[in-house]
Design a protein around this motif. Sequence first.
Motif, PDB file in Angstrom:
ATOM      1  N   GLN A   1      -4.123   3.853   0.722  1.00  0.00           N
ATOM      2  CA  GLN A   1      -4.976   3.815   1.908  1.00  0.00           C
ATOM      3  C   GLN A   1      -4.370   4.675   3.017  1.00  0.00           C
ATOM      4  O   GLN A   1      -3.155   4.788   3.140  1.00  0.00           O
ATOM      5  N   ALA A   2      -5.248   5.249   3.823  1.00  0.00           N
ATOM      6  CA  ALA A   2      -4.785   5.965   5.008  1.00  0.00           C
ATOM      7  C   ALA A   2      -4.197   4.971   5.990  1.00  0.00           C
ATOM      8  O   ALA A   2      -4.770   3.905   6.238  1.00  0.00           O
ATOM      9  N   ALA A   3      -3.034   5.295   6.534  1.00  0.00           N
ATOM     10  CA  ALA A   3      -2.407   4.421   7.511  1.00  0.00           C
ATOM     11  C   ALA A   3      -3.279   4.319   8.757  1.00  0.00           C
ATOM     12  O   ALA A   3      -3.936   5.284   9.151  1.00  0.00           O
ATOM     13  N   TRP A   4      -3.292   3.139   9.353  1.00  0.00           N
ATOM     14  CA  TRP A   4      -3.996   2.883  10.605  1.00  0.00           C
ATOM     15  C   TRP A   4      -5.517   2.905  10.463  1.00  0.00           C
ATOM     16  O   TRP A   4      -6.231   2.772  11.448  1.00  0.00           O
ATOM     17  N   SER A   5      -6.021   3.042   9.238  1.00  0.00           N
ATOM     18  CA  SER A   5      -7.472   3.056   9.044  1.00  0.00           C
ATOM     19  C   SER A   5      -8.025   1.639   9.116  1.00  0.00           C
ATOM     20  O   SER A   5      -7.305   0.649   8.927  1.00  0.00           O
ATOM     21  N   ASP A   6      -9.327   1.540   9.386  1.00  0.00           N
ATOM     22  CA  ASP A   6      -9.972   0.229   9.410  1.00  0.00           C
ATOM     23  C   ASP A   6      -9.840  -0.466   8.061  1.00  0.00           C
ATOM     24  O   ASP A   6      -9.628  -1.687   7.991  1.00  0.00           O
ATOM     25  N   ALA A   7      -9.947   0.323   6.986  1.00  0.00           N
ATOM     26  CA  ALA A   7      -9.849  -0.254   5.646  1.00  0.00           C
ATOM     27  C   ALA A   7      -8.460  -0.829   5.398  1.00  0.00           C
ATOM     28  O   ALA A   7      -8.315  -1.902   4.781  1.00  0.00           O
ATOM     29  N   TRP A   8      -7.449  -0.150   5.882  1.00  0.00           N
ATOM     30  CA  TRP A   8      -6.062  -0.619   5.702  1.00  0.00           C
ATOM     31  C   TRP A   8      -5.867  -1.982   6.357  1.00  0.00           C
ATOM     32  O   TRP A   8      -5.395  -2.921   5.722  1.00  0.00           O
ATOM     33  N   PHE A   9      -6.276  -2.099   7.602  1.00  0.00           N
ATOM     34  CA  PHE A   9      -6.111  -3.365   8.297  1.00  0.00           C
ATOM     35  C   PHE A   9      -7.011  -4.456   7.712  1.00  0.00           C
ATOM     36  O   PHE A   9      -6.637  -5.629   7.675  1.00  0.00           O
TER      37      PHE A   9
ATOM     38  N   SER B   1       0.840  -1.196   0.000  1.00  0.00           N
ATOM     39  CA  SER B   1       0.000   0.000   0.000  1.00  0.00           C
ATOM     40  C   SER B   1       0.877   1.248   0.000  1.00  0.00           C
ATOM     41  O   SER B   1       2.072   1.182   0.314  1.00  0.00           O
ATOM     42  N   PHE B   2       0.267   2.373  -0.345  1.00  0.00           N
ATOM     43  CA  PHE B   2       0.919   3.670  -0.176  1.00  0.00           C
ATOM     44  C   PHE B   2       0.035   4.489   0.741  1.00  0.00           C
ATOM     45  O   PHE B   2      -1.167   4.629   0.502  1.00  0.00           O
ATOM     46  N   ASN B   3       0.635   5.025   1.795  1.00  0.00           N
ATOM     47  CA  ASN B   3      -0.124   5.773   2.803  1.00  0.00           C
ATOM     48  C   ASN B   3       0.172   7.264   2.695  1.00  0.00           C
ATOM     49  O   ASN B   3       1.243   7.723   3.091  1.00  0.00           O
ATOM     50  N   PRO B   4      -0.767   8.049   2.153  1.00  0.00           N
ATOM     51  CA  PRO B   4      -0.506   9.473   1.936  1.00  0.00           C
ATOM     52  C   PRO B   4      -0.463  10.299   3.221  1.00  0.00           C
ATOM     53  O   PRO B   4      -0.111  11.482   3.180  1.00  0.00           O
TER      54      PRO B   4
ATOM     55  N   LYS C   1      -5.767  -8.558   0.538  1.00  0.00           N
ATOM     56  CA  LYS C   1      -5.720  -7.616  -0.579  1.00  0.00           C
ATOM     57  C   LYS C   1      -4.362  -6.929  -0.645  1.00  0.00           C
ATOM     58  O   LYS C   1      -3.910  -6.520  -1.711  1.00  0.00           O
ATOM     59  N   ILE C   2      -3.712  -6.790   0.521  1.00  0.00           N
ATOM     60  CA  ILE C   2      -2.351  -6.250   0.591  1.00  0.00           C
ATOM     61  C   ILE C   2      -1.446  -7.384   1.047  1.00  0.00           C
ATOM     62  O   ILE C   2      -1.671  -7.983   2.104  1.00  0.00           O
TER      63      ILE C   2
ATOM     64  N   LYS D   1      -1.366   1.918 -10.913  1.00  0.00           N
ATOM     65  CA  LYS D   1      -2.372   1.285 -10.051  1.00  0.00           C
ATOM     66  C   LYS D   1      -1.887  -0.056  -9.500  1.00  0.00           C
ATOM     67  O   LYS D   1      -2.641  -1.038  -9.414  1.00  0.00           O
ATOM     68  N   LEU D   2      -0.616  -0.069  -9.078  1.00  0.00           N
ATOM     69  CA  LEU D   2      -0.013  -1.292  -8.548  1.00  0.00           C
ATOM     70  C   LEU D   2       0.048  -1.309  -7.034  1.00  0.00           C
ATOM     71  O   LEU D   2       0.529  -2.280  -6.445  1.00  0.00           O
ATOM     72  N   VAL D   3      -0.413  -0.242  -6.393  1.00  0.00           N
ATOM     73  CA  VAL D   3      -0.434  -0.188  -4.931  1.00  0.00           C
ATOM     74  C   VAL D   3      -1.828   0.230  -4.464  1.00  0.00           C
ATOM     75  O   VAL D   3      -2.555   0.925  -5.161  1.00  0.00           O
TER      76      VAL D   3
END
Length: 435
Positions: A246-254, A190-193, A261-262, A241-243
């Motif tokens: 997602q926001a780091a520490w978000s519910d979606a990330w985990f 993932s990439f976390n902006p 998916k990651i 579109k290879l990563v």
Amino acid sequence: MRRTFALGIATVLAVSGLAGCGGDNEDGPEAKQTKAGPVTIEWWGWAPGYDKAAAAWNAAHPDITVKFTQTESGAKGGYQKMLSAVKAGNAPCLAQVGAETLPSFLVEGAVEDITPYVKDSAAKFQPSALKSVTFGGKQVAVPVDSGPMGLFYRKDIFARHKISVPKTWEEFTAAAEKLHAASPGTYLTSFNPDDMYGFSGLAQQAGAKWFSTEGDAWKVAVDDEPTLKVAAYWQNLIDKKLVDVQAAWSDAWFKHFSDGKIASLVGPVWMTKVLEDSVKGTSGKWAVAPMPNWVAGQTATGNVGGSPNAVLKGCKNPKEAVEFSTWLSTDTSAFDGLVTNGGLFPTTVNGAALPSIGTGRPFYGDQPVFQVFAEAAKTTVPDFGWGPATPELNEAFNAAVGDAVKKQGTLTEAFATIQTKAVESLKGKGLTVNQ
């Protein structure tokens, strides 16, 4: 006090009020006196395992009671809460403050000079750890942990798609392409902006030096060549579109880690425990390897984190606060607990010999993952450098990089904006800046 000075460390010390403090009291005669009898040390922080460490200390030290309070992490509001408490005169005696943020606390006059109380313990710590908490010869915090980086990856997903663990960033891109082509719903990483700290470790590995001093002035280079190299690399992955952005520490990330998916994460050692706690359903499927490098056959490692315990301004019992902090960082049993319960990596000279460093962890298929990080710590790129305006830098990063991933510019352009904001922040504090 008016915020001007001849920088170097002299500027920071002058602004913080530490200039001249402790210079004649290092042998202790003029050290701040602490009251006789039992004392209570208030301690704020967020690292997993700190509550258990406080309980263990209290059971064996009835004359110094440590009262631990869990706070939000620094970047999520913990630091602002600490600074506000200092200004209000009701701050805790001790606080977890990242090494990247210590210069900011120093400029705000929020930390005490603890030099008189640490002379006997200095030899127990790695020189680099002491350097990170010492300014102009004044030590303001006790080192605890560091954050050498590695590659966390899903063994099952890699095996299913016949992906070899990438040793270089070029191989990492190839693996990302292969995995996403075979399974369009799966991303290598993932990439976390909103994760400046994670990005800083990637930049450090490439040779970035964001902040340094030249004579009496700060040099700011958040947009230096190594940083832009890293930015361009991740921009390419985003554009293709290879990563998974997602926001780091978000519910979606985990959730995406849990769902597969990651498939990997390039992150610091303390993520060992974060993953164990956050994606328990994937236990046994993970492993750890060295982070990819830019040049085949060469090894360089970035560092993310490392949170010393700082004695905050106004602490009535700094000697006792330092005594506890030193025990926490150097006692074998105490730090073994922090490795096991918090995923922390020691900064002591003999830290790599702790029993827990060689112990397998079930979540990682009983791999002794801390041995990977022990080797990585030996190749951490030195002299990265943080400045005295980390909260402002973090805000600028989140805004500019957040816009870039929304197709409002590129990551390279974002760092030009961040550079401008960083310089403005330092000048706004009365600091001299040379670009």
